[in-house]
Design a protein around this motif. Structure first.
Motif, mmCIF file in Angstrom:
data_model
loop_
_atom_site.group_PDB
_atom_site.id
_atom_site.type_symbol
_atom_site.label_atom_id
_atom_site.label_comp_id
_atom_site.label_asym_id
_atom_site.label_seq_id
_atom_site.Cartn_x
_atom_site.Cartn_y
_atom_site.Cartn_z
ATOM 1 N N PRO A 1 0.839 -1.203 0.000
ATOM 2 C CA PRO A 1 0.000 0.000 0.000
ATOM 3 C C PRO A 1 0.875 1.254 0.000
ATOM 4 C CG PRO A 1 -0.081 -1.111 2.139
ATOM 5 C CD PRO A 1 0.704 -1.993 1.230
ATOM 6 N N LEU A 2 0.421 2.292 -0.670
ATOM 7 C CA LEU A 2 1.205 3.533 -0.736
ATOM 8 C C LEU A 2 1.035 4.339 0.549
ATOM 9 C CD1 LEU A 2 0.854 5.063 -4.321
ATOM 10 C CD2 LEU A 2 2.726 3.727 -3.324
ATOM 11 N N ILE A 3 2.153 4.738 1.105
ATOM 12 C CA ILE A 3 2.118 5.501 2.356
ATOM 13 C C ILE A 3 2.123 7.011 2.079
ATOM 14 C CG2 ILE A 3 3.370 5.936 4.512
ATOM 15 C CD1 ILE A 3 4.315 2.992 4.299
ATOM 16 N N HIS A 4 2.778 7.398 1.009
ATOM 17 C CA HIS A 4 2.782 8.811 0.605
ATOM 18 C C HIS A 4 2.345 8.912 -0.864
ATOM 19 C CE1 HIS A 4 4.752 11.040 3.983
ATOM 20 N NE2 HIS A 4 5.206 9.832 4.274
ATOM 21 N N PRO A 5 1.036 8.927 -1.112
ATOM 22 C CA PRO A 5 0.568 9.026 -2.499
ATOM 23 C C PRO A 5 1.038 10.310 -3.196
ATOM 24 C CG PRO A 5 -1.238 8.434 -1.003
ATOM 25 C CD PRO A 5 -0.079 8.796 -0.147
ATOM 26 N N ASP A 6 1.429 11.325 -2.410
ATOM 27 C CA ASP A 6 1.837 12.601 -2.997
ATOM 28 C C ASP A 6 3.341 12.722 -3.209
ATOM 29 O OD1 ASP A 6 -0.732 13.537 -3.138
ATOM 30 O OD2 ASP A 6 -0.671 14.468 -1.145
ATOM 31 N N LEU A 7 4.043 11.613 -3.139
ATOM 32 C CA LEU A 7 5.509 11.662 -3.238
ATOM 33 C C LEU A 7 5.985 12.487 -4.436
ATOM 34 C CD1 LEU A 7 8.362 10.736 -2.418
ATOM 35 C CD2 LEU A 7 7.923 8.547 -3.536
ATOM 36 N N ALA A 8 5.290 12.376 -5.550
ATOM 37 C CA ALA A 8 5.720 13.085 -6.773
ATOM 38 C C ALA A 8 5.771 14.593 -6.571
ATOM 39 C CB ALA A 8 4.773 12.753 -7.918
#
Lengths: 785, 155
Positions: A147-154
């Protein structure tokens, strides 16, 4: 006490083991740490509401009951502080906003008139969290299934030497592609491959984190903090509040142990956040020992797979190195630890073909931060063992194997940087000799087994290419000297070393020099951070230049007065002397009031103030795809450690008979302080290697106390703990010096594991190398029954 | 919560202090008497940074309630030096280089002084045992142990 008349003082103190500057204060209880500063009745006490869920969406926060409690003055939540902050990767906020990412994450905070009321108010804050699937393993976290922990990484801001992989949990993927690893492995006579797991550990300074913040009437914010990095904290506070640096002032006195955890910003932001809404009242936040264990920076865990091969003559030809760093819920600092794991990935070995993937992985664990030589204890734990396995497999003497493959001056290292001269061969020789390494010695009883291990390490200061230092040197009426710096005395003795450098460069006795403290970002000259074992070298250069600047001013003044050339003058023992006329004049008074011209025809000179700065200008970025470049780092400190142990086969307990550590420090400005760093560093390394592990179960630390998380005590010491150094001068270090603070603990896990193997023939490779683990391994291998 | 007035001798001085029922000796020393040399490292009796002498015996002051010391005698780090002269344990810890960050130092010195008071010539094992409850993360302890032995030899 500065006294020109009665004491001869220590002239030319560089290279001498002078007494520390700070000891009188520290042995009498007079030394002021942040918790000792009085703030009077206006002081409010802050406490933090923390997440009990490892990963989840915040559905509701209700602070109304807490606000209604008499004595509560401020309640803050993430709503009030939206800005993204972080030292390298801006991926966190002061308080969790929409989701929580680890157990212990700050959700809200309260400031009240007493600690008890603040604590009660915290319990009255209601939080509903909808749990999400969590990540507790870095290797899994890096996979597509996680699961993604930081979807806003980009969208996170970071410098151009950090390489996030958006759409994954990988916040930095550092690569080395040197030579042709695949082809080289085909030429190897022996290849060894092994996977290691190094657990999370805690720094455990005896002084817990503490910060006090207050908004001044003009809106400026003052923060008193136990801090290794007042200047970078100033910058972080400014960003958290959305104001400029000049609106923030950080004052940092003595630090009761740091080891990296008081660098950057963690809980200090909570004090600032509370103070920003307290109507000018100061707010103190002090972590409990329990909070200290898991709510702040931890040494992140590492999973590392190492494959190394050598030819029949014992020349290491190839390495494949895959690292999964358990960066935790935020990797603002961890991305740089991963980078260090990457550009140091060969260890101090000359290896022509290397493939490295160093990955920083978000998990729902506590946040990883700098810990004494960050990345290097973890990395070398594996390398030291695999090199030992290779030497044994090809039947080569272990010392010979290390010496054959150790990096040397002129070699082009893992990142393609040409190595400066290093005294690593000499370090290995000294350890081998002191430990009688080639001699197999008898155990002291039939139920014990004896063994020896050896290993080598390197470490460069892991920092931005342009980390700068500055210093000011002022002279006083009595000829004494005040040095202002922005680096911190955290126990390592840097103030003492800076005084030695200033005294030597200026030509006065060591006892005449004082270091201005506490560091105060409003008045102290800039220093990047007290980390990376960089102060003796970097701040030392700045202090030396400042002292030389002051010296130049003094000599020009006297030369003019005497009608001489400054080149013919010198400063010796607090006097300016002429080598030509043999005239001399005391520094007293002239360094403030100047010198009268003959016949009362005016004055020459005036108050003497020297300034010096230093910033490396030659560090280049590395290619994103190959990790190659002209000069990745400023320099490497290298060294060797050897340990002679006995293992009790009835219990598995290790007793260290003798530990020998030898490092190449370039130049020991204060030999006794160098030895003290090496001795203390070894014990910290030993403690982490044998005893320490944060027991994390579904993101919850199960042992957050000194009873359950044991660190070394007086009862756990080796019979002998030998510290030595060699001196291969660093071209741009003051008198050739380079750093030593962190390195001594970095070899210990691997070297102890090698010693255990030598003693009982069983490889117990993953720390902690506890008695239980060793005993069970012996049982399984049939060494004991 | 109740308040109590207690009389206590601290570093040879008679003090009268008003304390709450739940106030620890550590907090009383630091907050009511401004004796901040005694350090708070864990507040759970585990690290030894807050060690003081209670009637000559070393105790973790975070584990003692202030009301318990009514009528008793306390010695803190501020009371070790006498007439401007450092105690021998203070001198030898400086000489041996047993101080780094300094946060454990006050507790360490109190434990050392208490040991030498009850046993002027301890063996190395006895020194190790006396200091086992004082955690230090910087020095690796050996210089501190040596300093206590040196102090014993000289006193």
């Amino acid at each position: 006490m500065a006294n020109t008349d009665t004491k001869p003082g220590t002239m030319n103190p560089v290279g001498k083991s002078v007494q520390r500057l700070d000891v009188m204060e520290k042995v009498t209880g007079a030394a002021h740490y942040t918790d000792d500063i009085p703030f009077g009745n206006a002081l409010l006490y802050g406490r933090v509401k923390r997440s009990t869920v490892a990963h989840g969406l915040i559905k509701r926060i209700d602070v109304s009951k807490a606000k209604a409690l008499p004595g509560v003055k401020v309640v803050v939540t993430g709503e009030d502080f939206p800005n993204l902050i972080g030292l390298y990767l801006k991926d966190k906020t002061v308080f969790a906003r929409d989701r929580v990412r680890f157990v212990g994450e700050a959700i809200a905070a309260v400031a009240a008139t007493s600690e008890e009321i603040a604590e009660k108010a915290i319990d009255l804050i209601e939080v509903d969290i909808e749990p999400l699937p969590a990540v507790f393993d870095a290797e899994f976290g890096a996979s597509k299934d996680a699961p993604l922990i930081h979807p806003d990484l980009a969208n996170y801001e970071c410098p151009n030497f950090i390489f996030p992989v958006p759409g994954t949990n990988i916040s930095n993927h550092f690569k080395i592609r040197k030579g042709n690893t695949e082809e080289a492995f085909k030429k190897c006579a022996v290849i060894m491959e092994k996977k290691f797991r190094v657990p999370h550990v805690q720094h455990v300074p005896i002084e817990p984190h503490i910060a006090v913040a207050q908004v001044e009437p003009d809106g400026d914010v003052t923060v008193w903090a136990a801090s290794q990095s007042p200047f970078s904290q100033r910058s972080s506070f400014a960003k958290a509040l959305g104001v400029s640096e000049s609106k923030i002032r950080v004052i940092a006195g003595y630090v009761g142990g740091g080891f990296g955890c008081k660098a950057g910003v963690t809980m200090e932001n909570v004090a600032v956040a509370l103070a920003s809404k307290s109507g000018g009242r100061p707010v103190k936040v002090r972590l409990t020992r329990e909070e200290e264990f898991f709510t702040n920076f931890v040494r992140q865990g590492l999973i590392i797979n190492l494959k190394i091969g050598c030819d029949a003559q014992g020349n290491v030809l190839a390495m494949e190195n895959n690292q999964w760093w358990d960066g935790g819920a935020s990797t603002e600092y961890g991305v740089n630890i991963t980078r260090a794991g990457g550009y140091n990935s060969s260890g101090p070995f000359d290896i022509p073909n290397i493939t490295t993937n160093a990955m920083c992985v978000y998990t729902n664990h506590p946040i990883g931060g700098a810990y004494r030589g960050f990345g290097m204890s973890e990395l070398h734990a594996g390398i030291i063992q695999v090199m030992d396995m290779l030497a044994e497999k090809i039947g080569m003497d272990k010392v010979e194997f290390l010496k054959r493959n150790a990096i040397q001056g002129g070699d082009f290292n893992v990142t393609g940087m040409k190595m400066h001269p290093v005294g690593l061969q000499e370090c290995i020789d000294k350890v081998a000799k002191e430990l009688n390494f080639s001699v197999k010695e008898k155990a002291s009883s039939p139920t014990k087994r004896r063994g020896k291990g050896i290993g080598i390490v390197w470490k460069a200061p892991s920092m931005p290419p342009n980390a700068g230092s500055s210093a000011e040197v002022r002279l006083n009426e009595d000829g004494s000297v005040t040095v202002s710096v922005g680096g911190q005395e955290i126990g390592q003795g840097t103030f003492t070393v800076m005084a030695q450098i200033a005294a030597e460069a200026l030509g006065v006795a060591y006892e005449m020099v004082k270091i201005e403290g506490p560091v105060d970002t409003r008045y102290s000259p800039y220093e990047w951070q007290t980390v990376a074992s960089r102060l003796t070298w970097s701040m030392g250069n700045a202090v030396r230049r400042a002292a030389e600047d002051a010296r130049k001013n003094i000599l020009e003044m006297v030369a003019e007065a005497w009608g001489e050339n400054p080149a013919n003058l010198d400063i010796k023992n607090g006097y300016v002397v002429s080598m030509k006329s043999e005239e001399s004049i005391s520094l007293k008074n002239i360094v403030v009031y100047g010198i009268p011209r003959p016949g009362d025809q005016g004055w020459i000179g005036g108050p003497v103030l020297g300034r010096g700065t230093f910033m490396p200008s030659y560090v280049t970025n590395l290619d994103k795809d190959t990790g190659q470049g002209a000069r990745a780092v400023v320099h490497y400190t290298t060294g060797c450690q050897g340990i002679d142990i006995e293992i009790d086969t009835e219990t598995g307990k290790i007793e260290i008979i003798k530990a020998v550590s030898v490092f190449d420090v370039g130049k020991a400005i204060n030999p006794d302080l160098v030895k003290a760093q090496i001795e203390g560093g070894f014990i910290q390394g030993m403690s982490s290697a044998i005893f320490e592990e944060m027991k994390l179960v579904n993101g919850v630390m199960k042992n957050p106390s000194f009873v359950d998380y044991r660190i070394a005590t007086t009862a756990d010491l080796p019979r002998e703990n030998i510290a030595m150094f060699v001196e291969t001068a660093q071209d741009d270090g003051p008198w050739g010096a380079r750093g030593i603070g962190e390195h001594p603990m970095t070899p210990t896990i691997g070297v102890l594991a090698n010693a255990i193997y030598d003693a009982v023939g069983v490889r117990v490779s993953n720390p902690p190398l506890s008695a239980e683990k060793i005993y069970l391994a012996m049982l399984e291998a049939g060494v004991v029954s | 919560m109740g308040f109590h007035q207690i009389s206590v001798k601290v570093n040879g001085n008679d003090e009268v202090v008003t304390v709450s029922s739940n106030m620890t000796l550590l907090r009383m020393l630091r907050e009511s008497l401004a004796l901040t040399g005694t350090k708070n490292g864990c507040a759970a009796g585990e690290c030894g940074a807050c060690t003081v002498m209670l009637n000559g015996e070393p105790v973790n002051s975070c584990m003692v309630l202030a009301v318990e010391v009514d009528g008793q005698e306390i010695t803190t780090i501020e009371g070790l030096a006498k007439d401007g002269q450092l105690d021998i344990v203070q001198k030898t810890i400086i000489e041996k280089g047993g101080v780094q960050c300094g946060f454990c130092t006050p507790g360490m010195l109190i434990s050392a002084r208490a040991l030498l008071n009850r046993n002027p010539h301890p063996t190395e094992e006895q020194v190790v045992e006396a200091l086992v409850g004082n955690l230090c993360r910087c020095t690796g302890y050996s210089r501190i142990i040596e300093s206590v032995q040196a102090a014993a030899e000289r006193s």
